[in-house]
Design a protein around this motif. Structure first.
Motif, PDB file in Angstrom:
ATOM      1  N   ASN A 199     -10.457   2.596  -4.833  1.00  0.00           N
ATOM      2  CA  ASN A 199      -9.516   1.638  -4.046  1.00  0.00           C
ATOM      3  C   ASN A 199      -9.755   0.058  -4.708  1.00  0.00           C
ATOM      4  O   ASN A 199      -8.690  -0.374  -5.541  1.00  0.00           O
ATOM      5  N   SER A 201       1.031  -1.165   0.079  1.00  0.00           N
ATOM      6  CA  SER A 201       0.018  -0.043   0.037  1.00  0.00           C
ATOM      7  C   SER A 201       0.682   1.208  -0.009  1.00  0.00           C
ATOM      8  O   SER A 201       2.095   1.111   0.518  1.00  0.00           O
ATOM      9  N   THR A 223     -10.787   6.906   7.723  1.00  0.00           N
ATOM     10  CA  THR A 223     -11.676   6.174   8.188  1.00  0.00           C
ATOM     11  C   THR A 223     -12.449   7.265   9.034  1.00  0.00           C
ATOM     12  O   THR A 223     -13.884   7.270   9.217  1.00  0.00           O
ATOM     13  N   ARG A 275      -7.619   9.337  -2.138  1.00  0.00           N
ATOM     14  CA  ARG A 275      -6.472   9.740  -3.146  1.00  0.00           C
ATOM     15  C   ARG A 275      -6.965  10.655  -4.150  1.00  0.00           C
ATOM     16  O   ARG A 275      -6.824  10.416  -5.291  1.00  0.00           O
ATOM     17  N   ASP A 332     -15.157  10.447  -0.569  1.00  0.00           N
ATOM     18  CA  ASP A 332     -14.292   9.582  -0.108  1.00  0.00           C
ATOM     19  C   ASP A 332     -12.776  10.052  -0.848  1.00  0.00           C
ATOM     20  O   ASP A 332     -12.687   9.254  -1.927  1.00  0.00           O
TER      21      ASP A 332
END
Ligand code: TLP
Length: 350
Positions: free
Chosen positions: A142, A8, A61, A174, A171
């Protein structure tokens, strides 16, 4: 032997410049709103997202959960894609702590929810139904291999949601990868969303942190929810300082990670026993499968021995993520090691 860790971009360490900034950071008690470094980071993030205000949180989160708590009431329904990080990897926090129902609609391989599906999932006014309050999108996506949502698509979903009296949360863990891939400012991607969560600790390499951005009123309410969740931090300027360096110095270089991801994918596609699980590589995530003759367990063992780390989770394709700690020559080295493992595994046993 250098370990090449592609599990990751969250594994990235802070840069020397970040460490220096952390050492020198001016701090105060942020719960009193008195940490100048946190205040500066929040101002910068709000500005980069084109929003009035921002809130520094501990993680993506936490930002997503705070967004849900702030946009909804207990018993509301929120619409998420069936591949959303918020659904899969956030421990069900929205349901457990926010008391909301997560209503899923299908996600296509490019991270889109269709407008028709969203429209159909929005509840009409009926005594039997919960209220639909929020639509959530993810950019980059993701589980869809770093897929990028365009400005037009995001705007269309926003228009639909707003037309039906719903809010839209993005969200954007990225989002800078998406912005760099599209060549547009992140603020353009987020221009119509009601809230956006960005992460500092993924490709941007800061040690911790995320920012939830939105209107002044939204962030004021969100700040109380952060406190409720135990996320009121004190001299958080120490970590915010790294975040400032991340926003100032680590965004443009994401293009390198994208080029390395394409290089990795090209190499993997040429290895016998491996097939890519994506048609293209839009950002820094590469997903691939192993042909059924090769054992996943043996492949993982072989990789471990040769010092290559790749992500594997519950029957999903393998996931490799590029980041600032792997160079293009590391990618070539990783490919050579992966190829050697595949060759060994495909040799007939005596
Ligand atoms: N993703 C992590 C893992 O949780 C899977 C990773 O390694 O990719 N939104 C998106 C789209 C994310 O990818 C992540 C982290 C989060 C939110 C959560 O961020 P954190 O880890 O800061 O809570």
């Amino acid at each position: 032997m250098k370990v090449i860790d592609l599990r990751s971009d969250t594994i990235t360490h802070p840069t020397p410049e970040m460490r220096k900034a952390m050492f020198e950071a001016e701090v105060g008690d942020d719960v009193y709103g008195e940490d100048p470094t946190v205040n500066r980071l929040e101002g910068m993030a709000a500005n980069m997202m084109g929003k009035e205000a921002a809130l520094f949180t501990t993680s993506g989160t936490q930002s997503n959960l705070i967004a849900v708590l702030t946009h909804t009431h207990h018993g509301d329904e929120i619409i998420v894609g069936d591949e959303a990080h918020m659904l899969w990897y956030e421990v069900g926090g929205a349901a457990a702590l926010g008391g909301v129902i997560l209503r899923t609609v299908p996600t296509d391989s490019c991270g889109h929810l269709s407008l028709d599906d969203i429209e159909r999932a929005i509840r009409s006014k009926d005594i039997h139904y919960p209220r639909t309050a929020l639509v959530c999108l993810e950019n980059t996506h993701n589980r869809c291999g770093g897929a990028v949502l365009t400005v037009d698509y995001t705007d269309e979903v926003c228009n639909l949601a707003h037309g039906r009296g719903l809010k839209l949360h993005l969200d954007g863990a990225r989002i800078f990868n998406a912005a760099v891939a599209l060549g547009v400012p992140a603020s353009t991607l987020a221009r119509n969303v009601d809230s956006v969560a960005l992460c500092l600790s993924k490709g941007l390499s800061a040690p911790v942190g995320s920012l939830l951005c939105g209107s002044k009123d939204f962030i004021e309410r969100a700040r109380k929810f952060r406190k409720m969740l135990g996320g009121g931090m004190r001299q958080a300027g120490i970590i915010a300082a790294a975040g400032i360096v991340a926003l100032e110095t680590m965004v443009d270089r994401l293009a390198e990670d994208h080029a390395n991801a394409r290089r990795l994918a090209q190499g993997l596609a040429g290895i016998r026993g491996i097939t890519l699980a994506q048609d293209d590589i839009p950002t820094n995530i590469v997903m691939f499968n192993l042909s059924p003759e090769l054992s996943v367990v043996e492949f993982m063992k072989g990789l471990e021995k040769t010092g290559v780390k790749i992500g594997l989770r519950d029957g999903r394709p393998f996931r490799a993520v590029t980041h600032q700690m792997v160079s293009s020559s590391d990618i070539d080295e990783a490919l050579a090691r992966i190829e050697a493992v595949c060759r060994r595994l495909s040799r007939p046993r005596k």
